[in-house]
Structures are given as structure tokens and as C-alpha cells.
Design a protein around this motif. Structure first.
Motif, PDB file in Angstrom:
ATOM      1  N   UNK A  72       9.431  10.387   9.187  1.00  0.00           N
ATOM      2  CA  UNK A  72       9.751  10.151  10.206  1.00  0.00           C
ATOM      3  C   UNK A  72       8.259  10.757  10.740  1.00  0.00           C
ATOM      4  N   UNK A  73       8.185  11.980  10.117  1.00  0.00           N
ATOM      5  CA  UNK A  73       6.720  13.132  10.743  1.00  0.00           C
ATOM      6  C   UNK A  73       5.337  11.941  10.427  1.00  0.00           C
ATOM      7  N   UNK A  74       5.350  10.588   9.989  1.00  0.00           N
ATOM      8  CA  UNK A  74       4.155   9.789   9.851  1.00  0.00           C
ATOM      9  C   UNK A  74       4.232   9.001  11.207  1.00  0.00           C
ATOM     10  N   UNK A  75       5.526   8.532  10.749  1.00  0.00           N
ATOM     11  CA  UNK A  75       5.617   7.860  12.326  1.00  0.00           C
ATOM     12  C   UNK A  75       5.571   8.389  13.833  1.00  0.00           C
ATOM     13  N   UNK A  76       6.474   9.507  13.244  1.00  0.00           N
ATOM     14  CA  UNK A  76       5.996  10.486  15.467  1.00  0.00           C
ATOM     15  C   UNK A  76       4.340  10.928  15.709  1.00  0.00           C
ATOM     16  N   UNK A  77       3.312  10.922  14.150  1.00  0.00           N
ATOM     17  CA  UNK A  77       2.357  11.228  14.585  1.00  0.00           C
ATOM     18  C   UNK A  77       1.172  10.300  14.710  1.00  0.00           C
ATOM     19  N   UNK A  78       1.562   9.388  14.336  1.00  0.00           N
ATOM     20  CA  UNK A  78       0.758   7.785  14.572  1.00  0.00           C
ATOM     21  C   UNK A  78       1.645   6.814  15.500  1.00  0.00           C
ATOM     22  N   UNK A  79       2.941   8.003  16.405  1.00  0.00           N
ATOM     23  CA  UNK A  79       3.367   6.910  17.459  1.00  0.00           C
ATOM     24  C   UNK A  79       3.635   5.882  17.013  1.00  0.00           C
ATOM     25  N   UNK A  80       4.147   6.184  15.566  1.00  0.00           N
ATOM     26  CA  UNK A  80       5.702   4.170  15.745  1.00  0.00           C
ATOM     27  C   UNK A  80       6.731   4.499  16.335  1.00  0.00           C
ATOM     28  N   UNK A  81       6.935   4.987  16.047  1.00  0.00           N
ATOM     29  CA  UNK A  81       8.981   6.455  17.564  1.00  0.00           C
ATOM     30  C   UNK A  81       8.349   5.573  18.571  1.00  0.00           C
ATOM     31  N   UNK A 134      15.718   4.265  18.823  1.00  0.00           N
ATOM     32  CA  UNK A 134      14.894   5.846  17.571  1.00  0.00           C
ATOM     33  C   UNK A 134      15.866   6.345  17.110  1.00  0.00           C
ATOM     34  N   UNK A 135      16.676   6.419  17.397  1.00  0.00           N
ATOM     35  CA  UNK A 135      18.062   8.184  17.257  1.00  0.00           C
ATOM     36  C   UNK A 135      18.719   6.427  16.255  1.00  0.00           C
ATOM     37  N   UNK A 136      18.876   5.752  16.758  1.00  0.00           N
ATOM     38  CA  UNK A 136      19.846   4.851  15.879  1.00  0.00           C
ATOM     39  C   UNK A 136      19.259   4.573  14.908  1.00  0.00           C
ATOM     40  N   UNK A 137      18.383   4.167  14.813  1.00  0.00           N
ATOM     41  CA  UNK A 137      16.850   3.169  13.801  1.00  0.00           C
ATOM     42  C   UNK A 137      16.937   4.180  12.942  1.00  0.00           C
ATOM     43  N   UNK A 138      16.292   5.143  13.089  1.00  0.00           N
ATOM     44  CA  UNK A 138      15.330   6.243  12.323  1.00  0.00           C
ATOM     45  C   UNK A 138      16.397   6.860  11.613  1.00  0.00           C
ATOM     46  N   UNK A 139      17.309   8.184  12.509  1.00  0.00           N
ATOM     47  CA  UNK A 139      17.633   8.697  12.097  1.00  0.00           C
ATOM     48  C   UNK A 139      19.017   8.728  11.798  1.00  0.00           C
ATOM     49  N   UNK A 140      20.292   8.093  12.345  1.00  0.00           N
ATOM     50  CA  UNK A 140      21.738   8.051  12.286  1.00  0.00           C
ATOM     51  C   UNK A 140      21.455   7.507  10.329  1.00  0.00           C
ATOM     52  N   UNK A 141      20.616   5.972  10.557  1.00  0.00           N
ATOM     53  CA  UNK A 141      20.603   5.007   9.936  1.00  0.00           C
ATOM     54  C   UNK A 141      20.370   6.039   8.121  1.00  0.00           C
ATOM     55  N   UNK A 142      19.062   6.476   8.105  1.00  0.00           N
ATOM     56  CA  UNK A 142      19.048   8.287   7.240  1.00  0.00           C
ATOM     57  C   UNK A 142      20.247   8.920   7.070  1.00  0.00           C
ATOM     58  N   UNK A 186      19.418  17.673   8.954  1.00  0.00           N
ATOM     59  CA  UNK A 186      18.395  18.935   9.622  1.00  0.00           C
ATOM     60  C   UNK A 186      17.179  18.242   9.224  1.00  0.00           C
ATOM     61  N   UNK A 187      16.789  17.426   7.832  1.00  0.00           N
ATOM     62  CA  UNK A 187      15.943  16.682   7.466  1.00  0.00           C
ATOM     63  C   UNK A 187      15.057  15.439   8.472  1.00  0.00           C
ATOM     64  N   UNK A 188      15.858  15.039   9.174  1.00  0.00           N
ATOM     65  CA  UNK A 188      15.556  13.659   9.614  1.00  0.00           C
ATOM     66  C   UNK A 188      15.010  14.117  11.893  1.00  0.00           C
ATOM     67  N   UNK A 189      15.272  15.314  12.148  1.00  0.00           N
ATOM     68  CA  UNK A 189      15.105  16.018  12.953  1.00  0.00           C
ATOM     69  C   UNK A 189      13.895  16.906  12.958  1.00  0.00           C
ATOM     70  N   UNK A 190      13.841  17.361  11.468  1.00  0.00           N
ATOM     71  CA  UNK A 190      11.814  17.696  11.973  1.00  0.00           C
ATOM     72  C   UNK A 190      11.349  16.340  11.783  1.00  0.00           C
ATOM     73  N   UNK A 191      11.750  15.630  10.726  1.00  0.00           N
ATOM     74  CA  UNK A 191      11.182  15.008  10.643  1.00  0.00           C
ATOM     75  C   UNK A 191      10.309  13.514  12.259  1.00  0.00           C
ATOM     76  N   UNK A 192      11.612  14.074  12.820  1.00  0.00           N
ATOM     77  CA  UNK A 192      11.407  12.978  14.319  1.00  0.00           C
ATOM     78  C   UNK A 192      10.929  13.664  15.068  1.00  0.00           C
ATOM     79  N   UNK A 193      10.985  15.096  14.816  1.00  0.00           N
ATOM     80  CA  UNK A 193      10.355  15.955  16.289  1.00  0.00           C
ATOM     81  C   UNK A 193       8.625  17.066  15.831  1.00  0.00           C
TER      82      UNK A 193
END
Length: 284
Positions: A137-146, A156-164, A232-239
Motif C-alpha cells: 500500500x505504501x508503494x501504491x501511495x507514493x506512486x499515486x496509484x491510490x 480505495x479503502x474497500x478495494x485496498x484496506x478492507x479486502x486485506x 494497523x498495517x493497512x493504515x500505515x501503508x495507506x497513509x
């Protein structure tokens, strides 16, 4: 005018108050993200089944080169096998000092289920599935994929965080089955094969003190830990922010926070389940 004078005259107090304010803001943002993620699990299950199934396969058996060693299942299995062997070593030697080495089977049935296997599985989840989710998720965030997903109209929250989170909860059930079986087998092998205790004696005390209710509560504890760790991990990766270095820092903070959170989950749930009576009956 008074605020400026106060900040000038008392800079340490001002910095302390600003630190508390920033800390409360971070806690509020995390709580908001967690509620959004949990509330979007139904959307992830209904609308993003393919992504959820892909994540389940990736988290359990691994993909690519990780599939050779079996992914998280093999890692958690080896971790719990080592802790189960330690139960055999320490339990047998400590009980032998007072002449009751036959109770090693009791130690395996009691400590593995209630404490050792859940904590070891939580450490394995945080260091494998959780760290991987944060890095992705962090790589997707810094490359603006999110941002691109949101522009396309994908939640994005459902697709990336909730699914994980959903995939992590589903994966932890068979994963914990492997973990607890490996801890039992390692303790039995070490006690009977290495130390030479009779298998009949070991199995008698193991079966006498193994409470099926404790096993059910142990699975509930593992599911609760998996939920907290993935949140916890999805939050830190998403942000995550700050480029590749920021992603690495986010992974480190996520692992640290998830390990501490998992320890708190074990403590509070164990107190809630076993704190009053202990659900322990000396028999046999």
C-alpha cells in the motif's frame, strides 16, 4: 497577543501542548480509518471478490518465489514448532526437578493453547502478511496509484484496506490450525522421542488437561489479533508518504505498533476469558 507572548515566554510548554494535540489528531485519524475499513468489509466482499481471492492466495501460500517455501503457512508453522519444542525442553526439565516430569503433557495442553501459540502466530502474521501489506500500500501511495483508483471511481479503502483485512481474517483460520498442530507435535516429539517419556503417559495428561473450550477461545484470540494487525498495517501503508524512505519508515512503525497491539489483545482477552475463574480444573 497573549498567545504569542505565552509561546515566547514558555516555548517548552507550547511544544508539549503541540505534541499532545498532534498525538490526539493522529489517534483520531487512525480511529476514523479503522471505522471506515471495518464498515467497508461488506463492499469488499460483494464487489471485489476477485481481489480478495487473490490476496487470500498471496497471504497463505505465497506467489512467485515465495510459493517455493509455502509463504506464511510454512513460516508460522516453523515458529510455532520451535516454541512447542521449547515447551518440551523447559517443561520436562523443570518438572523433572521436582519429580513430576509426567506433567509435561499438561504444560503443552495448557500453555500452548492459551498463550504461546496465539502470540507466536501473531508475531508471524505481523512480520509476514502485515509488513507485506504495508509495503504494498505504501508503494501504491507514493506512486499515486491510490489517487488513480479514486479518480476511476473505485472505493480505495474497500478495494485496498478492507479486502486485506477480510483476507487476513480468512487466512488466519487454517493458518492457526497449522500453528497449533505444529506446536502440539513438536512438544510431543521432544518429550517422548528426545527425553524418552512414555507416549501413553504423555497422551494421558495431554488429553486430560486439553479443554476443547480453550481451543475455541484460542481461535477467537487469533482472529482478533489478525483483525487488529491488518487494520494497523493497512493504515500505515495507506497513509505512507515521503518516497521509498517513507515507506520503509511506515513498515517499521506498523510492525512495532501491531506487535504492541497484539500483546494488548492477548492480555485483555485472556483476562476477560480466564481472569475470573481461570477455567482450570486439576484432575487426573
Amino acid at each position: 497577543m497573549s498567545t504569542g507572548v505565552a509561546s515566547t515566554q514558555f516555548p517548552r510548554v507550547r511544544r508539549l501542548l503541540d505534541g499532545w494535540k498532534n498525538g490526539l489528531d493522529r489517534i483520531g485519524n487512525q480511529a476514523q480509518f479503522y471505522f471506515r475499513t471495518v464498515g467497508s468489509i461488506a463492499d469488499a466482499f460483494l464487489h471485489y471478490k476477485g481481489e480478495t481471492l487473490r490476496l487470500i492466495a498471496q497471504m497463505s501460500l505465497g506467489t512467485g518465489a515465495l510459493a517455493i517455501v509455502g509463504g506464511t503457512i510454512v513460516i508460522v508453522g516453523f515458529l510455532t514448532m520451535s516454541t512447542g519444542a521449547l515447551v518440551a525442553v523447559q517443561g520436562y526439565n523443570q518438572f523433572a526437578d521436582i519429580g513430576v516430569e509426567a506433567l509435561t503433557g499438561f504444560a503443552s495442553a495448557y500453555f500452548n493453547v492459551r498463550l504461546i501459540a496465539p502470540l507466536t502466530a501473531g508475531i508471524g502474521l505481523a512480520s509476514t502478511i502485515g509488513a507485506g501489506a504495508t509495503a504494498q500500500l505504501g508503494a501504491m501511495r507514493i506512486s499515486e496509484e491510490i489517487d488513480a483508483l479514486e479518480v476511476m471511481g473505485i472505493r480505495s479503502v474497500a478495494y485496498l484496506a478492507s479486502s486485506r483485512v477480510l483476507a487476513g481474517v480468512i487466512v488466519v483460520i487454517p493458518l492457526y490450525c497449522v500453528a497449533i498442530i505444529m506446536s502440539f507435535l513438536a512438544a510431543r516429539f521432544g518429550t517422548t522421542f528426545v527425553y524418552g517419556q512414555s507416549t501413553g503417559v504423555y497422551d494421558h495428561y495431554f488429553n486430560t488437561f486439553l479443554n476443547p473450550t480453550d481451543v475455541v477461545w484460542s481461535f477467537f484470540l487469533a482472529i482478533a489479533m489478525a483483525t487488529v494487525i491488518m487494520l494497523v498495517h493497512t493504515y500505515y501503508g495507506y497513509t505512507a508518504s515521503g518516497g521509498p524512505a517513507g515507506v520503509g519508515e511506515a513498515v517499521g512503525r506498523a510492525v512495532r505498533t501491531s506487535l504492541i497491539s497484539a500483546a494488548f489483545v492477548v492480555v485483555f482477552i485472556s483476562l476477560a476469558i480466564y481472569g475470573q475463574s481461570g477455567n482450570f480444573h486439576l484432575a487426573g
